[in-house]
Design a protein around this motif. Structure first.
Motif, mmCIF file in Angstrom:
data_model
loop_
_atom_site.group_PDB
_atom_site.id
_atom_site.type_symbol
_atom_site.label_atom_id
_atom_site.label_comp_id
_atom_site.label_asym_id
_atom_site.label_seq_id
_atom_site.Cartn_x
_atom_site.Cartn_y
_atom_site.Cartn_z
ATOM 1 N N LYS A 117 -15.522 -10.029 5.044
ATOM 2 C CA LYS A 117 -16.964 -10.285 4.499
ATOM 3 C C LYS A 117 -16.859 -9.716 2.977
ATOM 4 O O LYS A 117 -17.464 -10.372 2.153
ATOM 5 C CB LYS A 117 -17.985 -9.627 5.067
ATOM 6 C CG LYS A 117 -18.346 -10.174 6.653
ATOM 7 C CD LYS A 117 -19.542 -9.607 7.371
ATOM 8 C CE LYS A 117 -19.835 -10.333 8.627
ATOM 9 N NZ LYS A 117 -20.690 -9.670 9.466
ATOM 10 N N ARG A 118 -16.160 -8.773 2.701
ATOM 11 C CA ARG A 118 -15.966 -8.271 1.212
ATOM 12 C C ARG A 118 -15.185 -8.956 0.722
ATOM 13 O O ARG A 118 -15.591 -9.275 -0.691
ATOM 14 C CB ARG A 118 -15.219 -6.702 1.341
ATOM 15 C CG ARG A 118 -16.185 -5.579 1.928
ATOM 16 C CD ARG A 118 -15.446 -4.310 1.633
ATOM 17 N NE ARG A 118 -16.111 -3.316 2.040
ATOM 18 C CZ ARG A 118 -16.238 -2.692 3.451
ATOM 19 N NH1 ARG A 118 -15.398 -3.239 4.276
ATOM 20 N NH2 ARG A 118 -17.000 -1.687 3.614
ATOM 21 N N LEU A 119 -14.050 -9.689 1.215
ATOM 22 C CA LEU A 119 -13.258 -10.617 0.202
ATOM 23 C C LEU A 119 -14.213 -12.087 -0.124
ATOM 24 O O LEU A 119 -14.078 -12.453 -1.021
ATOM 25 C CB LEU A 119 -12.001 -11.142 1.184
ATOM 26 C CG LEU A 119 -11.067 -10.156 1.355
ATOM 27 C CD1 LEU A 119 -9.878 -10.602 2.299
ATOM 28 C CD2 LEU A 119 -10.327 -9.796 0.016
ATOM 29 N N VAL A 120 -15.024 -12.430 0.810
ATOM 30 C CA VAL A 120 -15.750 -13.393 0.598
ATOM 31 C C VAL A 120 -16.649 -13.119 -0.492
ATOM 32 O O VAL A 120 -17.048 -14.186 -1.430
ATOM 33 C CB VAL A 120 -16.551 -13.894 1.893
ATOM 34 C CG1 VAL A 120 -17.769 -14.877 1.641
ATOM 35 C CG2 VAL A 120 -15.763 -14.412 3.123
ATOM 36 N N ARG A 121 -17.424 -12.015 -0.502
ATOM 37 C CA ARG A 121 -18.407 -11.731 -1.602
ATOM 38 C C ARG A 121 -17.562 -11.840 -2.961
ATOM 39 O O ARG A 121 -18.168 -12.205 -4.131
ATOM 40 C CB ARG A 121 -18.972 -10.372 -1.361
ATOM 41 C CG ARG A 121 -19.992 -10.373 -0.187
ATOM 42 C CD ARG A 121 -20.877 -9.135 -0.318
ATOM 43 N NE ARG A 121 -20.179 -7.761 -0.086
ATOM 44 C CZ ARG A 121 -20.017 -7.277 1.158
ATOM 45 N NH1 ARG A 121 -20.594 -7.967 2.112
ATOM 46 N NH2 ARG A 121 -19.421 -6.152 1.139
ATOM 47 N N LYS A 167 -4.699 -6.168 -2.072
ATOM 48 C CA LYS A 167 -4.579 -4.810 -1.617
ATOM 49 C C LYS A 167 -5.735 -4.715 -0.440
ATOM 50 O O LYS A 167 -5.618 -3.934 0.540
ATOM 51 C CB LYS A 167 -4.816 -3.827 -2.597
ATOM 52 C CG LYS A 167 -3.357 -3.809 -3.498
ATOM 53 C CD LYS A 167 -3.486 -2.842 -4.777
ATOM 54 C CE LYS A 167 -2.171 -2.923 -5.542
ATOM 55 N NZ LYS A 167 -2.277 -2.060 -6.683
ATOM 56 N N LEU A 168 -6.941 -5.019 -1.023
ATOM 57 C CA LEU A 168 -8.029 -5.062 -0.057
ATOM 58 C C LEU A 168 -7.777 -5.759 1.379
ATOM 59 O O LEU A 168 -8.159 -5.384 2.367
ATOM 60 C CB LEU A 168 -9.265 -5.675 -0.715
ATOM 61 C CG LEU A 168 -10.490 -5.802 0.312
ATOM 62 C CD1 LEU A 168 -10.956 -4.460 0.604
ATOM 63 C CD2 LEU A 168 -11.526 -6.321 -0.764
ATOM 64 N N TYR A 169 -6.966 -6.873 1.199
ATOM 65 C CA TYR A 169 -6.849 -7.557 2.544
ATOM 66 C C TYR A 169 -5.954 -6.839 3.314
ATOM 67 O O TYR A 169 -5.941 -6.475 4.467
ATOM 68 C CB TYR A 169 -6.146 -8.897 2.160
ATOM 69 C CG TYR A 169 -5.397 -9.586 3.388
ATOM 70 C CD1 TYR A 169 -6.289 -10.298 4.163
ATOM 71 C CD2 TYR A 169 -4.135 -9.294 3.602
ATOM 72 C CE1 TYR A 169 -5.645 -10.900 5.421
ATOM 73 C CE2 TYR A 169 -3.534 -9.968 4.768
ATOM 74 C CZ TYR A 169 -4.065 -10.737 5.534
ATOM 75 O OH TYR A 169 -3.543 -11.245 6.706
ATOM 76 N N GLU A 170 -4.980 -5.775 2.661
ATOM 77 C CA GLU A 170 -3.907 -5.215 3.500
ATOM 78 C C GLU A 170 -4.463 -4.089 4.186
ATOM 79 O O GLU A 170 -4.181 -3.792 5.294
ATOM 80 C CB GLU A 170 -2.934 -4.721 2.594
ATOM 81 C CG GLU A 170 -1.839 -5.691 2.151
ATOM 82 C CD GLU A 170 -1.066 -6.209 3.217
ATOM 83 O OE1 GLU A 170 -0.866 -5.503 4.144
ATOM 84 O OE2 GLU A 170 -0.476 -7.418 2.980
#
Length: 259
Positions: free
Chosen positions: A197-201, A250-253
């Motif tokens: 959800k954070r990545l999508v935003r 990095k957020l994904y990791e």
């Protein structure tokens, strides 16, 4: 359907997006800090050198070798037929990677992947979709990965949408997963985002810097991360664009559910 987006003429909007990454790096899943830091160290090498693994010319040359109208045999692959047929109607000729990959695709229900925190996965090198439940949010997401995968032999690079991987080195994964989930919600899941959800935003913000929604979609289904970087360089420096790409990685990791 292609809609025009708002055009921006200043880097004053894009650069502050970097601040989004601050304060949201939280461990939620069973990845160890050591493994995460190792992956980030690999990514930092590419960020410091300011380049990606396969360039735009190499990607386009390989994509143009893929036949447009490969016959599709859905035997044993009925679970994803609805999604691929919907993609065909939406994309037309850009469905070529899906048509090619379906020919050798295997689909397996495997609840063991839950132990890794995943509900669905796509293994591009072996062309296998694994899923836990027959849900659009799972099968649609993994079908999009399959429909955007291509191997680039001159650099020995595996390309999946915006992600590039060569050996242990990989970049663009965060952008890729965020956009894949955004497309899954729009195309297959009544607009509902169920993961990343954070990545999508953040990806929805990035999408606004392209003349139309169809432009980013075109780059995704032709595996063209360099074209995305080139477009964003109209608003800020390459170093700043790379910082955004690697910030998403990095957020994904730290926060990803594998898939």
């Amino acid at each position: 359907m292609i809609k025009n987006n708002t055009n921006y003429s200043s880097n004053s909007i894009l650069i502050p997006m970097l601040g989004i990454f601050g304060g949201i790096v939280i461990f939620k899943h069973n990845m160890t800090r050591r493994k995460v830091q190792k992956n980030i160290q690999r990514m930092n090498v590419y960020q410091s050198q300011g380049y990606i693994i396969a360039n735009e010319s190499q990607i386009r040359n390989q994509y143009n070798t893929i036949p447009v109208n490969v016959p599709v045999d859905y035997r044993g692959k009925e679970l994803i037929r609805t999604y691929t047929e919907q993609l065909t109607r939406a994309l037309g000729p850009e469905i070529r990677l899906a048509r090619k990959n379906i020919s050798t695709l295997r689909i397996q229900q495997d609840r063991k992947i839950l132990s890794t925190g995943a509900v669905g996965t796509y293994d591009p090198q072996n062309n296998i979709i694994k899923y836990t439940e027959e849900k659009a949010s799972i099968l649609g997401h993994e079908t999009l990965h399959m429909a955007s995968y291509m191997y680039e032999p001159s650099t020995d690079t595996h390309l999946t949408g915006f992600a590039q991987q060569k050996g242990d080195a990989k970049i663009g994964v965060g952008l890729n997963e965020g956009y894949t989930e955004l497309l899954t919600a729009r195309m297959f899941n009544h607009g509902k985002v169920t993961s990343y959800k954070r990545l999508v935003r953040i990806v929805k913000l990035i999408e606004k810097f392209f003349p139309s929604m169809g432009d980013l979609s075109h780059h995704y289904f032709t595996c063209n991360l360099p074209a995305v970087i080139r477009t964003l360089q109209n608003y800020c420096s390459r170093a700043e664009v790379m910082e955004i790409i690697f910030g998403l990685d990095k957020l994904y990791e730290y926060e990803h559910l594998p898939g």
